[in-house]
Write a protein that holds these residues in place. Structure first.
Motif, PDB file in Angstrom:
ATOM      1  N   ILE A   1       0.832  -1.215   0.000  1.00 39.08           N
ATOM      2  CA  ILE A   1       0.000   0.000   0.000  1.00 39.08           C
ATOM      3  C   ILE A   1       0.867   1.266   0.000  1.00 39.08           C
ATOM      4  N   THR A   2       2.007   1.237   0.674  1.00 38.41           N
ATOM      5  CA  THR A   2       2.844   2.452   0.715  1.00 38.41           C
ATOM      6  C   THR A   2       3.197   2.891  -0.706  1.00 38.41           C
ATOM      7  N   GLY A   3       3.515   1.930  -1.544  1.00 35.31           N
ATOM      8  CA  GLY A   3       3.879   2.256  -2.912  1.00 35.31           C
ATOM      9  C   GLY A   3       2.700   2.801  -3.710  1.00 35.31           C
TER      10      GLY A   3
ATOM     11  N   VAL B   1       8.058   4.427   7.994  1.00 33.10           N
ATOM     12  CA  VAL B   1       6.726   3.818   7.972  1.00 33.10           C
ATOM     13  C   VAL B   1       6.806   2.307   8.064  1.00 33.10           C
ATOM     14  N   GLY B   2       5.785   1.698   8.610  1.00 29.21           N
ATOM     15  CA  GLY B   2       5.638   0.248   8.491  1.00 29.21           C
ATOM     16  C   GLY B   2       5.885  -0.545   9.747  1.00 29.21           C
ATOM     17  N   GLU B   3       6.702  -0.018  10.629  1.00 33.90           N
ATOM     18  CA  GLU B   3       6.998  -0.712  11.886  1.00 33.90           C
ATOM     19  C   GLU B   3       7.376   0.368  12.897  1.00 33.90           C
ATOM     20  N   PRO B   4       7.321   0.005  14.165  1.00 33.25           N
ATOM     21  CA  PRO B   4       7.857   0.944  15.154  1.00 33.25           C
ATOM     22  C   PRO B   4       9.361   1.105  14.919  1.00 33.25           C
ATOM     23  N   ILE B   5       9.865   2.305  15.084  1.00 35.30           N
ATOM     24  CA  ILE B   5      11.308   2.524  14.926  1.00 35.30           C
ATOM     25  C   ILE B   5      11.914   2.770  16.306  1.00 35.30           C
TER      26      ILE B   5
ATOM     27  N   VAL C   1       9.192  12.517   9.586  1.00 40.58           N
ATOM     28  CA  VAL C   1       7.829  12.134   9.958  1.00 40.58           C
ATOM     29  C   VAL C   1       7.777  10.617  10.108  1.00 40.58           C
ATOM     30  N   ASP C   2       7.234  10.167  11.234  1.00 41.02           N
ATOM     31  CA  ASP C   2       7.028   8.738  11.488  1.00 41.02           C
ATOM     32  C   ASP C   2       5.532   8.537  11.264  1.00 41.02           C
ATOM     33  N   THR C   3       5.186   7.956  10.138  1.00 44.87           N
ATOM     34  CA  THR C   3       3.779   7.887   9.754  1.00 44.87           C
ATOM     35  C   THR C   3       3.214   6.514  10.074  1.00 44.87           C
ATOM     36  N   TRP C   4       2.165   6.522  10.849  1.00 45.61           N
ATOM     37  CA  TRP C   4       1.516   5.258  11.226  1.00 45.61           C
ATOM     38  C   TRP C   4       0.194   5.103  10.468  1.00 45.61           C
ATOM     39  N   TRP C   5       0.032   3.957   9.864  1.00 45.92           N
ATOM     40  CA  TRP C   5      -1.206   3.644   9.127  1.00 45.92           C
ATOM     41  C   TRP C   5      -1.152   2.214   8.661  1.00 45.92           C
ATOM     42  N   MET C   6      -2.023   1.799   7.774  1.00 42.21           N
ATOM     43  CA  MET C   6      -2.044   0.409   7.321  1.00 42.21           C
ATOM     44  C   MET C   6      -2.780   0.283   5.986  1.00 42.21           C
ATOM     45  N   THR C   7      -2.678  -0.905   5.407  1.00 40.15           N
ATOM     46  CA  THR C   7      -3.291  -1.162   4.099  1.00 40.15           C
ATOM     47  C   THR C   7      -4.742  -0.678   4.046  1.00 40.15           C
ATOM     48  N   GLU C   8      -5.456  -0.954   5.098  1.00 41.00           N
ATOM     49  CA  GLU C   8      -6.890  -0.682   5.116  1.00 41.00           C
ATOM     50  C   GLU C   8      -7.216   0.808   5.150  1.00 41.00           C
TER      51      GLU C   8
ATOM     52  N   GLY D   1      -6.427  -2.573  14.746  1.00 40.53           N
ATOM     53  CA  GLY D   1      -5.694  -3.833  14.901  1.00 40.53           C
ATOM     54  C   GLY D   1      -4.320  -3.659  15.513  1.00 40.53           C
ATOM     55  N   ASP D   2      -4.040  -2.483  16.056  1.00 37.39           N
ATOM     56  CA  ASP D   2      -2.755  -2.252  16.724  1.00 37.39           C
ATOM     57  C   ASP D   2      -2.975  -1.914  18.190  1.00 37.39           C
ATOM     58  N   GLY D   3      -2.017  -2.293  19.007  1.00 34.27           N
ATOM     59  CA  GLY D   3      -1.966  -1.797  20.369  1.00 34.27           C
ATOM     60  C   GLY D   3      -1.219  -0.465  20.347  1.00 34.27           C
TER      61      GLY D   3
ATOM     62  N   GLY E   1       2.273  -2.482  18.062  1.00 34.58           N
ATOM     63  CA  GLY E   1       2.256  -3.581  17.082  1.00 34.58           C
ATOM     64  C   GLY E   1       0.887  -4.219  17.001  1.00 34.58           C
ATOM     65  N   ARG E   2       0.783  -5.219  16.139  1.00 29.56           N
ATOM     66  CA  ARG E   2      -0.497  -5.845  15.828  1.00 29.56           C
ATOM     67  C   ARG E   2      -1.046  -6.619  17.027  1.00 29.56           C
ATOM     68  N   ILE E   3      -2.347  -6.597  17.157  1.00 24.71           N
ATOM     69  CA  ILE E   3      -2.969  -7.402  18.197  1.00 24.71           C
ATOM     70  C   ILE E   3      -3.592  -8.663  17.609  1.00 24.71           C
TER      71      ILE E   3
ATOM     72  N   HIS F   1       6.527  -6.317   6.329  1.00 28.23           N
ATOM     73  CA  HIS F   1       5.532  -7.078   5.563  1.00 28.23           C
ATOM     74  C   HIS F   1       4.623  -7.824   6.528  1.00 28.23           C
ATOM     75  N   ARG F   2       3.347  -7.690   6.300  1.00 29.84           N
ATOM     76  CA  ARG F   2       2.377  -8.343   7.187  1.00 29.84           C
ATOM     77  C   ARG F   2       2.174  -9.789   6.794  1.00 29.84           C
ATOM     78  N   LEU F   3       2.540 -10.715   7.673  1.00 30.77           N
ATOM     79  CA  LEU F   3       2.344 -12.134   7.379  1.00 30.77           C
ATOM     80  C   LEU F   3       1.379 -12.717   8.406  1.00 30.77           C
TER      81      LEU F   3
HETATM   82  O1  PRX Z   1       1.381  -2.536  13.142  1.00 31.70           O
HETATM   83  C1  PRX Z   1       1.318  -1.404  12.312  1.00 31.70           C
HETATM   84  C2  PRX Z   1       2.576  -1.309  11.475  1.00 31.70           C
HETATM   85  O2  PRX Z   1       2.268  -1.901  10.223  1.00 31.70           O
HETATM   86  C3  PRX Z   1       0.912  -2.377  10.236  1.00 31.70           C
HETATM   87  C4  PRX Z   1       0.286  -2.182   8.883  1.00 31.70           C
HETATM   88  O3  PRX Z   1       0.940  -2.962   7.926  1.00 31.70           O
HETATM   89  P1  PRX Z   1       0.521  -2.818   6.404  1.00 31.70           P
HETATM   90  O4  PRX Z   1      -0.952  -2.932   6.274  1.00 31.70           O
HETATM   91  O5  PRX Z   1       1.353  -3.765   5.644  1.00 31.70           O
HETATM   92  O6  PRX Z   1       0.905  -1.352   6.004  1.00 31.70           O
HETATM   93  C5  PRX Z   1       2.232  -0.940   6.142  1.00 31.70           C
HETATM   94  C6  PRX Z   1       2.397   0.444   5.584  1.00 31.70           C
HETATM   95  C7  PRX Z   1       1.449   1.446   6.092  1.00 31.70           C
HETATM   96  C8  PRX Z   1       0.240  -1.560  11.288  1.00 31.70           C
HETATM   97  O7  PRX Z   1      -0.914  -2.188  11.761  1.00 31.70           O
HETATM   98  N1  PRX Z   1       2.968   0.096  11.267  1.00 31.70           N
HETATM   99  C9  PRX Z   1       2.760   0.845  10.177  1.00 31.70           C
HETATM  100  N2  PRX Z   1       3.312   2.055  10.323  1.00 31.70           N
HETATM  101  C10 PRX Z   1       3.855   2.106  11.548  1.00 31.70           C
HETATM  102  C11 PRX Z   1       3.626   0.850  12.166  1.00 31.70           C
HETATM  103  N3  PRX Z   1       4.041   0.595  13.419  1.00 31.70           N
HETATM  104  C12 PRX Z   1       4.673   1.578  14.069  1.00 31.70           C
HETATM  105  N4  PRX Z   1       4.947   2.787  13.551  1.00 31.70           N
HETATM  106  C13 PRX Z   1       4.571   3.100  12.293  1.00 31.70           C
HETATM  107  N5  PRX Z   1       4.864   4.289  11.782  1.00 31.70           N
END
Ligand code: PRX
Length: 734
Positions: free
Chosen positions: A361-363, A436-440, A460-467, A561-563, A576-578, A587-589
């Motif tokens: 989704i980021t791409g 983006v994508g994980e906690p840093i 910028v540390d951007t938090w979001w997800m595919t949905e 879906g995150d704590g 992270g994911r709950i 990558h979400r597996l």
């Molecule tokens: O747990 C969060 C983590 O990545 C999950 C989403 O993964 P995905 O749908 O593959 O999308 C990734 C790109 C947006 C989230 O539920 N995540 C994403 N961004 C962050 C993050 N965890 C911590 N900090 C972030 N900035």
């Protein structure tokens, strides 16, 4: 280390474990597989040592798109939903909408109802008047000898039109049809996406690293009749033959009842075919052959309803079957344009490089749609981050004059590990960097800031997800200070809320973590799970819905879906994911996907996937396997297990280790105790095992795994309290 009481790790993080609090009862719906079950693992009390704020430079602030605090007022809750007009007005609308937000059929929100627009027109055509010969993309092939190739907006316009003409004329595609792409990082991918968008055809790109089988499942789910692929590409110095995966994908889709009529095969080097896989007559066609009939053809962009789906992006969740997140045309494009402008601070004259793969989704949001909607130059890099050496990214940045850089913590960790001092050797200057994508981790953040950003770039540390289509939380870079390890406050117009297990609100500054939800709809949110509307409602809304009969959006919080924990200053920190998802290198597996792949090996009776903390990739997967009665462990079975994952999912999911054990630790009701094996895999204390049906197996597994890990040179690594908490409470089968 035991979790009784409070402990302080090296980072100053203090965590009190769940054992200190009675386990709370689950709220309604939580027994459902999809809603993620127990929340307790996220509901820990967390006391972060607050990191110091860092401030952007005056130079950055002076040029920023969002430099006035009044922007927060414009997006305040009283102005919802009209505030998002500001994002939508960044686009060209063929017909303006009459209703900004329609909530009559919750939670299937409709944005900009009555509006019509075309995403391809917005990302390409409308820039021709002023930017025809500006680069839309600069493609950097992995082999350095090839040199970068710029594709201007004018050239992109021609290529998108020709490919759209081919999709229409040769494949007979029209709006509403679905097309699957299985494409790597080559310009043909965004060209294909924009060509579909031009026709109103829904694209579904599957990450090239996924296997043919995984691609086939997604073809079947989406009901695509056309597959777009390529002969091969370069990655890590190797030519990867990709076309063979198409044959597998078509066969798998067929076995699931969906027939691919045409496979369109790009050749990375037009005219030369480099794949061992033969072209199937009457099914496979070289794009560079067929397109000859469509050269110079123009296709009028179809004005699509704002609510028409633009694309599907498959992602993992609790169950084995990936879900196709469906994103809209008007809402999605508005949201990614707006967030690209304000959070990534993209100006048309910038050279922006997002080092993600378009297969995620980021791409989609922040390599293709957002940056192009704003008319900027977006860099596409074909290959691996550290190929042929860890100076590569900085050579690219210097050569192309990149001034905005966007990547994931896993890449930052890898580049830091392999080439800590490399950035300083290169003459580039970033004004902004994104993670983006994980906690840093704060120490990784600091290297990113000081070395990569040369202490000049705002982060910028951007938090979001595919949905969610786009950012949910981030600092506005000129307006809020950075705090290492925290993603910052909610994004504009986003109103999060953190709930505990009982649906009680967890307050900011309480030091407690909970389940983060978004109270309001926003234009970028997915519309549904493709073909599974009940799963959509169940997964994201059922748990905290206040009143199912209500058409008031306030009753329908979206469960991310995150704590998460919110500090007193309003900044969020994501834990992270709950659900049963392991985040490997961003990558979400889904653990269920991994386990079902392994269960296809006939010798395997039981399988359990657990996360292992990894210095570079964040988490990696280890697979525990118990064999059918009478069989004994062998390297061949281990290989079969690994191979099954590669075939069903892809190399990206290959487990670090496969442990064939005589028996799994289980509860009396027969559930595998994942927290026990996860602890063993991480050299952590297994905790209380007295409630197990077979506690005696644990010591044997521990010895076996420790011994083999030691032989493989894997040493215990000290875990932070947060990591320990994650591992020791991993899995729900308790
Ligand atoms: O747990 C969060 C983590 O990545 C999950 C989403 O993964 P995905 O749908 O593959 O999308 C990734 C790109 C947006 C989230 O539920 N995540 C994403 N961004 C962050 C993050 N965890 C911590 N900090 C972030 N900035």
């Amino acid at each position: 280390m035991s979790l009784i009481g409070q402990h302080n790790n090296g980072n100053g993080l203090v965590v009190s474990g769940p054992q200190l609090r009675p386990r709370k009862k689950e709220v309604a719906m939580s027994s459902s597989e999809e809603t993620g079950g127990s929340l307790s693992e996220s509901q820990i009390a967390v006391h972060w040592r607050e990191e110091e704020y860092l401030y952007p430079s005056a130079g950055f602030i002076g040029q920023a798109n969002a430099a006035e605090p009044a922007i927060y007022k414009r997006f305040s809750e009283e102005r919802f939903p009209e505030c998002f007009r500001e994002y939508a007005d960044l686009l060209h609308w063929d017909a303006y909408w009459h209703t900004t937000l329609d909530t009559t059929n919750p939670p299937f929100w409709k944005w900009f109802v009555g509006g019509r627009l075309n995403a391809s027109y917005n990302c390409v055509d409308r820039h021709l008047a002023t930017k025809a010969n500006k680069a839309a993309f600069i493609w950097v092939p992995e082999p350095e000898t090839e040199g970068a190739k710029a594709i201007t907006y004018q050239e992109l316009y021609r290529r998108v039109n020709e490919f759209a003409a081919m999709l229409k004329g040769f494949c007979g595609l029209e709006s509403g049809d679905r097309v699957t792409f299985h494409m790597p990082m080559v310009p043909d991918l965004p060209v294909s996406m924009l060509a579909c968008a031009r026709l109103g055809v829904v694209h579904s790109e599957v990450f090239a690293g996924f296997s043919g089988t995984a691609c086939g499942g997604r073809i079947a789910d989406s009901g695509s009749r056309v597959l777009v692929t390529i002969d091969g590409y370069y990655r890590d110095g190797k030519w990867l033959d990709h076309k063979a995966k198409a044959d597998e994908a078509v066969a798998v889709a067929k076995s699931e009842g969906v027939e691919i009529e045409k496979v369109l095969v790009f050749r990375r080097n037009p005219g030369e075919y480099h794949s061992a896989s033969p072209m199937v007559q009457g099914r496979d066609y070289f794009v560079d052959d067929v397109i000859g009939d469509y050269l110079r053809q123009l296709v009028a962009p179809v004005p699509m309803p704002a609510e028409a789906p633009l694309f599907l992006m498959y992602t993992s969740g609790t169950t084995g079957r990936p879900k196709g997140a469906q994103h809209s045309t008007g809402g999605y494009l508005s949201y990614v344009a707006g967030t690209s402008k304000y959070f990534l601070d993209i100006h048309p004259e910038d050279t922006y490089w997002c080092f993600a793969d378009i297969g995620w989704i980021t791409g989609h949001s922040y390599i293709v749609y957002g940056p192009l909607a704003l008319g900027t130059t977006s860099v596409l890099y074909e290959g691996a981050p550290a190929y042929p050496d860890p100076g590569r990214p900085w050579r690219i940045a210097e050569r192309l004059g990149v001034n905005i850089f966007h990547t994931a913590p896993t890449t930052v960790r890898m580049l830091r590990k392999l080439g800590k001092d490399e950035p300083a050797k290169h003459d580039y200057h970033f004004k902004l960097m994104c993670t983006v994508g994980e906690p840093i981790e704060p120490e990784v953040w600091r290297w990113y800031y000081e070395s990569v950003g040369k202490a000049e770039a705002a982060i910028v540390d951007t938090w979001w997800m595919t949905e969610t289509g786009g950012f949910l939380a981030s600092t506005l870079p000129a307006l809020k200070p950075m705090k290492p390890g925290s993603c910052g406050p909610a994004a504009l117009g986003i109103y999060p809320i953190i709930y505990d297990d009982d649906g009680e609100v967890v307050e900011a500054g309480s030091g407690k973590a909970g389940n983060i939800c978004i109270r309001n709809p926003w234009p970028g949110v997915m519309q549904t799970v493709w073909g599974q509307p009940e799963r959509f409602v169940q997964t994201y809304y059922a748990r905290y819905c206040q009143d199912k009969a209500s058409t008031d959006w306030r009753d329908w919080p979206f469960m991310c879906g995150d704590g998460a924990v919110q500090a007193e200053d309003g900044y969020y920190r994501i834990l992270g994911r709950i659900d049963d998802v392991i985040n490997v290198a961003g990558h979400r597996l889904g653990t269920k996907e991994l386990e079902s792949a392994v269960l296809t090996v006939p010798e395997v009776a039981e399988a359990a996937a657990v996360p292992v903390i990894d210095e570079v990739r964040g988490r990696v997967v280890e697979m525990y396997v118990a064999l059918q009665p009478g069989l004994s462990a062998s390297p061949e079975i281990e290989d079969k297990v690994k191979r099954s994952i590669e075939v069903q999912i892809g190399k990206v999911a290959r487990p670090k280790n496969v442990w064939i054990v005589p028996d799994m630790p289980k509860t009396r009701s027969g559930k595998i105790m994942r927290r026990v094996i996860a602890s063993i895999s991480n050299f952590a204390d297994v905790g209380d095992i007295t409630t197990l049906a077979n506690p005696d197996v644990v010591e044997g597994i521990r010895r076996q795994v420790y011994k083999q890990k030691t032989e493989r040179g894997e040493a215990p690594r000290e875990l932070s309290a947060k990591e320990l908490e994650e591992i020791q409470s991993y899995g729900k089968a308790e």
